[in-house]
Design a protein around this motif. Structure first.
Motif, PDB file in Angstrom:
ATOM      1  N   SER A 194      -3.238   5.906   1.322  1.00 27.71           N
ATOM      2  CA  SER A 194      -4.615   5.789   1.775  1.00 27.71           C
ATOM      3  C   SER A 194      -5.030   7.163   2.261  1.00 27.71           C
ATOM      4  CB  SER A 194      -4.740   4.771   2.911  1.00 27.71           C
ATOM      5  OG  SER A 194      -6.075   4.701   3.355  1.00 27.71           O
TER       6      SER A 194
ATOM      7  N   GLN B 280       0.847  -1.193   0.000  1.00 30.24           N
ATOM      8  CA  GLN B 280       0.000   0.000   0.000  1.00 30.24           C
ATOM      9  C   GLN B 280       0.879   1.238   0.000  1.00 30.24           C
ATOM     10  OE1 GLN B 280      -3.787  -0.061   1.873  1.00 30.24           O
ATOM     11  NE2 GLN B 280      -3.365   1.846   2.951  1.00 30.24           N
TER      12      GLN B 280
ATOM     13  N   CYS C  76       5.151   3.469   2.817  1.00 31.68           N
ATOM     14  CA  CYS C  76       4.505   2.298   2.229  1.00 31.68           C
ATOM     15  C   CYS C  76       4.707   1.080   3.125  1.00 31.68           C
ATOM     16  CB  CYS C  76       5.020   2.048   0.825  1.00 31.68           C
ATOM     17  SG  CYS C  76       6.753   1.585   0.699  1.00 31.68           S
TER      18      CYS C  76
ATOM     19  N   ASP D 177      -4.478  -8.664   1.184  1.00 25.84           N
ATOM     20  CA  ASP D 177      -5.538  -8.266   0.269  1.00 25.84           C
ATOM     21  C   ASP D 177      -6.237  -9.518  -0.242  1.00 25.84           C
ATOM     22  OD1 ASP D 177      -7.113  -7.211  -1.820  1.00 25.84           O
ATOM     23  OD2 ASP D 177      -5.657  -5.640  -2.211  1.00 25.84           O
TER      24      ASP D 177
ATOM     25  N   ARG E 162      -7.376   4.236  -1.929  1.00 31.65           N
ATOM     26  CA  ARG E 162      -6.145   3.481  -1.659  1.00 31.65           C
ATOM     27  C   ARG E 162      -5.408   3.206  -2.963  1.00 31.65           C
ATOM     28  NH1 ARG E 162      -9.833   0.973   2.028  1.00 31.65           N
ATOM     29  NH2 ARG E 162      -9.146   1.334   4.152  1.00 31.65           N
TER      30      ARG E 162
ATOM     31  N   ARG F 115      -2.544   0.561  -4.236  1.00 31.67           N
ATOM     32  CA  ARG F 115      -1.784  -0.652  -3.898  1.00 31.67           C
ATOM     33  C   ARG F 115      -1.132  -1.204  -5.149  1.00 31.67           C
ATOM     34  NH1 ARG F 115      -5.964  -3.686   0.304  1.00 31.67           N
ATOM     35  NH2 ARG F 115      -5.769  -2.101   1.937  1.00 31.67           N
TER      36      ARG F 115
END
Length: 147
Positions: free
Chosen positions: A72, A69, A134, A139, A108, A110
């Motif tokens: 966010s 990620q 990060c 997920d 988000r 990713r």
């Protein structure tokens, strides 16, 4: 217990491939000079269970896996910031896939599709200079090649 189920499912998938092609079972049962012989016995219904598992695997849209990620955020600038992060990432890593998603109220960004967490570490280390905050996330919609 969860690990046992995963191992059993993978074994069933492997057996399913072996039973549908019969090449593995046949090759294991061939007599070759100087080698032993393996005889495979299975109970009634095993082949049906394996076929059911193969169908389930084919219907799955994705598997639990890991991504990195990068961003966010929410609020009025959330989408714009997410798209900026995506652009910044693609300038440095044009060959990688980027997933921008919105789950209210968060945008988000990713990257990556990894089955195991340790597989994401090399990219994570490469991204630290560009995106210092990060991190790796689990997920449930990671798209992987089906086994």
């Amino acid at each position: 217990m969860k690990n046992l189920i995963v191992i059993l499912l993978l074994l069933c998938s492997f057996i399913g491939k072996a039973q549908t092609t019969n090449s593995l079972a046949e090759s294991l049962q061939e007599r070759v000079a100087g080698e032993g012989v393996i005889t495979i016995y299975d109970e009634d219904g095993i082949e049906e269970l394996v076929n059911i598992q193969v169908e389930v695997n084919q219907r799955m849209d994705g598997v639990d896996g890991y991504r990195i990620q990068l961003f966010s955020g929410s609020g009025p600038t959330g989408k714009r910031n997410a798209l900026q992060v995506k652009s910044k990432f693609l300038n440095k890593f044009p060959e990688c896939d980027v997933d921008v998603s919105f789950t209210s109220p968060f945008w988000r960004v990713r990257v990556g599709n990894y089955r195991h967490k340790h597989e994401a570490l090399p990219l994570l280390n490469d991204l630290r200079d560009l995106f210092p905050n990060c991190y790796i996330v689990k997920d449930g919609s990671v798209k992987m090649n089906k086994f």
